[in-house]
Design an enzyme around this catalytic site. Structure first.
Site, mmCIF file in Angstrom:
data_model
loop_
_atom_site.group_PDB
_atom_site.id
_atom_site.type_symbol
_atom_site.label_atom_id
_atom_site.label_comp_id
_atom_site.label_asym_id
_atom_site.label_seq_id
_atom_site.Cartn_x
_atom_site.Cartn_y
_atom_site.Cartn_z
ATOM 1 N N SER A 1 0.298 1.881 8.350
ATOM 2 C CA SER A 1 0.813 3.162 7.877
ATOM 3 C C SER A 1 -0.334 4.158 7.826
ATOM 4 O O SER A 1 -1.499 3.771 7.691
ATOM 5 C CB SER A 1 1.409 2.992 6.466
ATOM 6 O OG SER A 1 1.593 4.237 5.814
ATOM 7 N N TYR B 1 -1.284 0.383 -2.339
ATOM 8 C CA TYR B 1 -0.499 0.413 -1.103
ATOM 9 C C TYR B 1 -1.401 0.664 0.103
ATOM 10 O O TYR B 1 -1.283 -0.006 1.139
ATOM 11 C CB TYR B 1 0.572 1.501 -1.192
ATOM 12 C CG TYR B 1 1.364 1.693 0.075
ATOM 13 C CD1 TYR B 1 2.296 0.750 0.485
ATOM 14 C CD2 TYR B 1 1.167 2.817 0.880
ATOM 15 C CE1 TYR B 1 3.023 0.917 1.657
ATOM 16 C CE2 TYR B 1 1.895 2.998 2.051
ATOM 17 C CZ TYR B 1 2.824 2.045 2.435
ATOM 18 O OH TYR B 1 3.538 2.213 3.597
#
Length: 328
Positions: free
Chosen positions: A170, A196
């Site tokens: 990501s 994350y």
């Protein structure tokens, strides 16, 4: 593709596809009959789009997800529109190491050769939570579960004689390199976005390490940023939080730059299937092109160097082997 050779290309890799291409555009003309594919987190979102495209191209697709009923529903829905598809729903809990081991043991016994593994499943913005193995939840689900799964599926990948492993990262990787001094984010204050980001950097490094270790066996691995889309990945965020972040407008609509899952998943599908990528590995892609280095001038795209650094990948692999109780 900008260059082709029997060895790893050195020039930046591009394709005829772009951010508007969808997964079915990518597999048009691709024949995957006789090949097996496993997609994690495939009950919805990017994973479901990837799985449907692989099935459309003829692969036997294993739809793995923690929510088995949702995975079965996805298979049923797909078969209604793609009656020729060969799909099977499997339950996989990536957050618990013993369950990953049980899954892999059964899978290897039943599927002798795995041609495509798409490590797609993920969670985001989770509250500070630790698994029974003592791992921060996002690190466990997004990365360590996939690390163990990939390690235990190595025999089936080698047996395929030219397998692909795709690890979904990501743009969030820009938030954090691997914090080896606090891998499980226990030092306060806890920041879910940093956790994350670390997990998504780890996903990218997994692709680099797998390619380093298995390319001599014909297994190639790459990583990617799929881009923004309104999917179940946002389950931990309220609408107010998403509005504050610019991920929803006053009408509840996502930003114009965001795309449907079928477009965001096109890069993963291309990496999993494109013949021109047979000798390509350890690279980071977005919009079906090799990504450029990240810059502050255009922070929504690009890759930071630590996410594809071979030495960083080797170090994380060794640390992960200890965490997973596997030999280095």
């Amino acid at each position: 593709m900008s260059t082709q050779s029997a060895s790893q290309p050195t020039a930046r890799i591009t394709s005829r596809f772009d951010r508007e291409s969808n997964v079915f555009d990518v597999v048009a003309g691709i024949n995957l009959h006789g090949k097996a594919a496993l997609v994690t987190g495939a009950a919805g979102g990017f994973g479901a789009a990837t799985a449907r495209a692989l099935a459309q191209a003829g692969a036997s697709v294993y739809v793995a997800d923690i929510d088995i009923e949702r995975a079965r529903s996805m298979v049923t829905t797909t078969l209604a529109s793609q009656p020729q598809a060969r799909m099977r729903a499997l339950q996989l809990d990536l957050g618990v190491q013993r369950r990953v081991r049980d899954f892999a043991q059964t899978f290897v016994r039943e599927v002798p050769a795995l041609h495509i593994l798409v490590n797609n499943a993920g969670i985001m913005a989770a509250p500070q939570t630790y698994t029974e193995d003592g791992c921060e939840l996002q690190f466990a689900v997004n990365y360590l579960g996939h690390y163990t799964l990939t390690r235990l599926l190595e025999p089936t990948l080698r047996a395929a004689g030219g397998a692909r492993v795709v690890c979904v990262s990501s743009i969030g990787h820009r938030r954090s390199d691997i914090r080896y001094d606090d891998l499980q984010c226990r030092q306060p204050p806890f920041n879910t976005w940093d956790a994350y980001g670390q997990s998504k950097t780890a996903c990218a490094l997994l692709a680099v390490a797998v390619d380093q270790r298995l390319r001599s066996d014909g297994v190639r691995s790459n990583t990617l940023n799929p881009g923004g889309s309104l999917t179940g990945l946002h389950a931990n965020l309220t609408d107010d939080e998403r509005r504050r972040m610019g991920w929803l407008d006053e009408h509840g609509q996502p930003p114009a730059r965001w795309r449907p899952p079928e477009q965001c998943a096109s890069t993963a599908t291309w990496l999993a299937t494109a013949p021109e990528l047979a000798n390509v590995g350890a690279r980071y892609f977005e919009d079906c092109q090799e990504a450029l280095p990240w810059t502050a001038d255009d922070p929504g795209v690009g890759v930071k160097p630590y996410a594809i650094d071979p030495a960083n990948a080797r170090r994380l692999w060794q640390v992960s082997a200890t965490l997973a109780g596997l030999p280095d």
